[in-house]
Design an enzyme around this catalytic site. Structure first.
Site, mmCIF file in Angstrom:
data_model
loop_
_atom_site.group_PDB
_atom_site.id
_atom_site.type_symbol
_atom_site.label_atom_id
_atom_site.label_comp_id
_atom_site.label_asym_id
_atom_site.label_seq_id
_atom_site.Cartn_x
_atom_site.Cartn_y
_atom_site.Cartn_z
ATOM 1 N N LYS A 9 23.584 -7.723 92.327
ATOM 2 C CA LYS A 9 23.924 -6.347 92.685
ATOM 3 C C LYS A 9 24.809 -6.325 93.939
ATOM 4 O O LYS A 9 24.972 -7.354 94.608
ATOM 5 C CB LYS A 9 22.626 -5.550 92.893
ATOM 6 C CG LYS A 9 21.790 -5.400 91.597
ATOM 7 C CD LYS A 9 20.566 -4.533 91.848
ATOM 8 C CE LYS A 9 19.740 -4.374 90.574
ATOM 9 N NZ LYS A 9 18.566 -3.478 90.796
ATOM 10 N N TYR A 49 21.944 2.179 83.121
ATOM 11 C CA TYR A 49 20.636 2.623 83.593
ATOM 12 C C TYR A 49 20.154 3.891 82.876
ATOM 13 O O TYR A 49 19.314 4.621 83.406
ATOM 14 C CB TYR A 49 20.677 2.850 85.113
ATOM 15 C CG TYR A 49 20.574 1.572 85.927
ATOM 16 C CD1 TYR A 49 19.512 0.678 85.724
ATOM 17 C CD2 TYR A 49 21.506 1.269 86.909
ATOM 18 C CE1 TYR A 49 19.403 -0.486 86.481
ATOM 19 C CE2 TYR A 49 21.393 0.102 87.673
ATOM 20 C CZ TYR A 49 20.329 -0.765 87.451
ATOM 21 O OH TYR A 49 20.211 -1.911 88.210
ATOM 22 N N ARG A 102 13.885 -11.953 94.493
ATOM 23 C CA ARG A 102 13.596 -10.723 95.250
ATOM 24 C C ARG A 102 12.585 -10.991 96.364
ATOM 25 O O ARG A 102 12.664 -10.387 97.441
ATOM 26 C CB ARG A 102 13.093 -9.636 94.295
ATOM 27 C CG ARG A 102 14.220 -9.066 93.418
ATOM 28 C CD ARG A 102 13.662 -8.335 92.221
ATOM 29 N NE ARG A 102 14.664 -7.557 91.500
ATOM 30 C CZ ARG A 102 14.416 -6.953 90.347
ATOM 31 N NH1 ARG A 102 13.225 -7.041 89.787
ATOM 32 N NH2 ARG A 102 15.366 -6.252 89.747
ATOM 33 N N ASN A 112 17.412 -4.508 95.720
ATOM 34 C CA ASN A 112 16.595 -5.660 95.311
ATOM 35 C C ASN A 112 17.405 -6.794 94.690
ATOM 36 O O ASN A 112 16.893 -7.575 93.893
ATOM 37 C CB ASN A 112 15.427 -5.206 94.415
ATOM 38 C CG ASN A 112 15.889 -4.552 93.134
ATOM 39 O OD1 ASN A 112 17.088 -4.449 92.873
ATOM 40 N ND2 ASN A 112 14.950 -4.123 92.313
ATOM 41 N N HIS A 115 19.713 -7.812 88.982
ATOM 42 C CA HIS A 115 19.261 -7.164 87.745
ATOM 43 C C HIS A 115 19.092 -8.228 86.672
ATOM 44 O O HIS A 115 19.877 -9.168 86.610
ATOM 45 C CB HIS A 115 20.294 -6.137 87.252
ATOM 46 C CG HIS A 115 20.002 -5.682 85.847
ATOM 47 N ND1 HIS A 115 19.097 -4.677 85.578
ATOM 48 C CD2 HIS A 115 20.412 -6.159 84.640
ATOM 49 C CE1 HIS A 115 18.995 -4.538 84.250
ATOM 50 N NE2 HIS A 115 19.778 -5.420 83.663
ATOM 51 N N GLU A 126 22.827 -4.938 76.875
ATOM 52 C CA GLU A 126 23.517 -5.113 78.162
ATOM 53 C C GLU A 126 24.644 -6.148 78.069
ATOM 54 O O GLU A 126 25.708 -5.957 78.671
ATOM 55 C CB GLU A 126 22.491 -5.484 79.246
ATOM 56 C CG GLU A 126 21.552 -4.308 79.525
ATOM 57 C CD GLU A 126 20.324 -4.661 80.363
ATOM 58 O OE1 GLU A 126 20.193 -5.825 80.794
ATOM 59 O OE2 GLU A 126 19.496 -3.755 80.592
HETATM 60 P P1 DAT Z 1 13.963 -3.786 87.147
HETATM 61 O O1 DAT Z 1 15.275 -3.828 87.898
HETATM 62 O O2 DAT Z 1 12.964 -4.748 87.746
HETATM 63 O O3 DAT Z 1 14.114 -3.955 85.658
HETATM 64 P P2 DAT Z 1 13.489 -0.956 86.649
HETATM 65 O O4 DAT Z 1 14.230 -1.135 85.369
HETATM 66 O O5 DAT Z 1 12.148 -0.321 86.593
HETATM 67 O O6 DAT Z 1 13.325 -2.351 87.418
HETATM 68 O O7 DAT Z 1 14.376 -0.095 87.656
HETATM 69 C C1 DAT Z 1 15.761 -0.312 87.751
HETATM 70 C C2 DAT Z 1 16.160 -0.295 89.197
HETATM 71 O O8 DAT Z 1 15.928 0.994 89.743
HETATM 72 C C3 DAT Z 1 15.360 -1.256 90.092
HETATM 73 O O9 DAT Z 1 15.876 -2.573 90.075
HETATM 74 C C4 DAT Z 1 15.503 -0.606 91.426
HETATM 75 C C5 DAT Z 1 15.533 0.884 91.113
HETATM 76 N N1 DAT Z 1 14.211 1.490 91.270
HETATM 77 C C6 DAT Z 1 13.138 1.293 90.474
HETATM 78 N N2 DAT Z 1 12.087 1.998 90.889
HETATM 79 C C7 DAT Z 1 12.520 2.660 92.010
HETATM 80 C C8 DAT Z 1 11.901 3.561 92.931
HETATM 81 N N3 DAT Z 1 10.635 3.933 92.804
HETATM 82 N N4 DAT Z 1 12.671 4.024 93.950
HETATM 83 C C9 DAT Z 1 13.950 3.668 94.097
HETATM 84 N N5 DAT Z 1 14.586 2.831 93.266
HETATM 85 C C10 DAT Z 1 13.879 2.326 92.239
HETATM 86 MG MG MG Z 2 14.909 -2.703 84.218
#
Ligand code: DAT
Ligand code: MG
Length: 148
Positions: A9, A49, A102, A112, A115, A126
């Site tokens: 990222k 997303y 991470r 974080n 991805h 993707e």
């Molecule tokens: P991942 O990236 O582990 O697959 P995800 O798909 O649940 O996680 O979420 C996508 C991204 O969105 C994640 O990398 C960071 C952001 N994100 C997730 N939960 C969040 C939250 N509670 N507040 C802010 N950003 C968040």
């Molecule tokens: Mg995800």
């Protein structure tokens, strides 16, 4: 062989972590099938997303992922989708174990570092969203006999 989509990222690019992250997957024994530094458009970010579009953090997420270049990659190997997620660590770096990407490099959930696709369906979606077929390379690595 299974393929996954991984992406350093904008925070990871700015913090000079591209080489470190590539190194981890390379040393693990996975095969790099494609990679590029790119600027994600607003449309691509919203599509990528899409599953989070109703979440309160969606706007911030789109702003963040388009805030600078990302390093997009396709990696191949046995069970690479699930294992890459393990190597990345939990979504929130404060829950991510030391030794994970991470866990080692992130502090907050909004930044974080990496991805990774979370299932075979999302990997296929993707990879197709970010790469043309012509950008993916199939080749034999000479070390594969020492990995498989
Ligand atoms: P991942 O990236 O582990 O697959 P995800 O798909 O649940 O996680 O979420 C996508 C991204 O969105 C994640 O990398 C960071 C952001 N994100 C997730 N939960 C969040 C939250 N509670 N507040 C802010 N950003 C968040
Ligand atoms: Mg995800």
């Amino acid at each position: 062989m299974e393929k996954t989509f991984l992406m350093v990222k904008p925070d990871g690019v700015q913090r000079n972590l591209v080489g470190e992250i590539v190194n981890r997957f390379e040393r693990k024994g996975y095969r790099l099938a494609g990679a590029k530094l790119m600027q994600i458009s607003d449309d691509l970010a919203k599509e990528h997303y899409g599953e989070h579009k109703e979440r309160p953090f969606f706007g911030e997420l789109v702003d963040f992922i388009t805030s600078g270049p990302v390093f997009a990659m396709v990696w191949e190997g046995e069970n690479v989708i699930a294992t890459a997620r393990e190597m990345m660590g939990k979504t929130n770096p404060s829950d991510a174990a030391p030794g994970t990407i991470r866990g080692d490099f992130g502090v907050t959930v909004g930044k974080n570092v990496i991805h990774g696709s979370d299932s075979p369906e999302s990997a296929e979606r993707e990879i197709n969203l970010f790469f043309e077929t012509s950008e993916l390379v199939t080749y034999t690595k000479q070390d594969s006999a020492w990995i498989y």
